[in-house]
Enzyme design. Structure first.
Site, short mmCIF file in Angstrom:
data_model
loop_
_atom_site.label_atom_id
_atom_site.label_comp_id
_atom_site.label_asym_id
_atom_site.label_seq_id
_atom_site.Cartn_x
_atom_site.Cartn_y
_atom_site.Cartn_z
N HIS A 173 -51.85 -42.23 45.35
CA HIS A 173 -50.68 -41.37 45.47
C HIS A 173 -50.43 -41.07 46.94
O HIS A 173 -51.37 -40.70 47.66
CB HIS A 173 -50.89 -40.07 44.71
CG HIS A 173 -51.11 -40.26 43.24
ND1 HIS A 173 -52.31 -40.68 42.73
CD2 HIS A 173 -50.26 -40.12 42.18
CE1 HIS A 173 -52.21 -40.78 41.40
NE2 HIS A 173 -50.98 -40.44 41.05
N HIS A 201 -40.32 -44.91 39.28
CA HIS A 201 -41.27 -43.99 38.65
C HIS A 201 -40.52 -42.93 37.83
O HIS A 201 -41.05 -41.87 37.57
CB HIS A 201 -42.12 -43.32 39.74
CG HIS A 201 -43.40 -42.71 39.24
ND1 HIS A 201 -44.15 -43.26 38.22
CD2 HIS A 201 -44.07 -41.58 39.63
CE1 HIS A 201 -45.22 -42.50 38.01
NE2 HIS A 201 -45.18 -41.48 38.83
N ASP A 246 -47.97 -43.92 43.94
CA ASP A 246 -46.94 -43.17 43.25
C ASP A 246 -46.41 -42.09 44.18
O ASP A 246 -47.19 -41.33 44.77
CB ASP A 246 -47.49 -42.53 41.97
CG ASP A 246 -47.74 -43.55 40.87
OD1 ASP A 246 -47.47 -44.75 41.09
OD2 ASP A 246 -48.22 -43.14 39.80
#
Length: 255
Positions: free
Chosen positions: A208, A112, A61
């Site tokens: 991430h 996202h 992400d």
């Protein structure tokens, strides 16, 4: 969890435009496909995929920070691993060259949301705007049509899943959280993933790109998972695009 009874309920014919991704671009298939993401009246995202193959998907992400993206891409290239990056609209605007580099390296570009809000708390129109604003930014920047969506904070309800479908998206969660965002250190990331109780064929791993220790842990993490016999594919190649249903775990199952 893997021994739990798979309870799947088809809720009727949902029509989606099937998307076939080509490296560096995309192709839209005109035929209609029938899928079901409903279990006992609840719409579910894809947490993992049922497969006999020992393949898994690594995902990142990208919402804040960019110091380690180049290093992550370097490690992925060294390991010959393709992954999926889920990007916010702000991240796309701030780091357009990195968005292009991710795509050029053969990785998935995923949505996202525009502003990283709790999607379930928004109106349907606001949900669509959150999806399509970043979608248009990526299309204008790269020509790539995204079709994978990860809700911020993993927050969703039936309306989120259905709005994403209406926008041409498969909603993607994860069944293995690296917990890299907690900044516990390199060893913690590696142990959390490789010893995770849900890790198995068809798993989707959450990382991430901006977490403190992720880049440092990545090379060893990939090596250990390869040593355990796993192969890596991007989420676009892991999931089924049509003729599937879900079980109560959020496991995608081929019809």
């Amino acid at each position: 969890m893997r021994q739990n009874l798979m309870l799947s309920v088809k809720y009727g014919a949902l029509v989606l435009a099937a998307l076939a991704v080509v490296r560096g671009g995309y192709t839209v298939i005109s035929e209609n496909v029938t899928v079901s993401s409903s279990v006992n009246g609840r719409e579910l995202p894809i947490y993992c995929v049922e497969t006999d193959e020992k393949k898994i998907a690594l995902s990142f992400d990208a919402a804040w920070g960019n110091e380690d993206t180049a290093k992550i891409l370097e490690i992925l290239a060294k390991q010959d691993v393709k992954v999926t990056f889920f990007m916010t609209g702000g991240w796309v605007e701030s780091y357009p060259d990195d968005v292009k580099a991710i795509l050029a390296a053969g990785h998935d570009l995923g949505n996202h949301s525009e502003n990283h809000k709790n999607m379930s708390q928004l109106s349907d129109n606001e949900k669509k705007e959150e999806l399509m604003k970043v979608h248009e930014k990526v299309r204008e920047l790269t020509g790539y049509e995204m079709f994978l969506f990860r809700p911020p904070y993993g927050d969703y309800d039936n309306a989120v899943i259905n709005t994403a479908k209406d926008c041409g998206y498969y909603t993607i969660q994860w069944d293995v959280d690296s917990l890299d965002w907690k900044d516990y250190g390199v060893d913690s990331i590696i142990k959390t993933v490789t010893e995770h109780k849900h890790l198995g064929n068809g798993s989707i791993i959450l990382c991430h790109n901006g977490a403190k220790y992720t880049a440092q842990a990545l090379d060893m993490l990939i090596a250990k998972l390869k040593n355990e016999g796993y192969t890596f594919v991007p989420i676009s190649e892991l999931i089924y695009k049509d003729k599937y249903h879900m079980n109560h775990e959020g496991r995608q199952i081929k019809n």
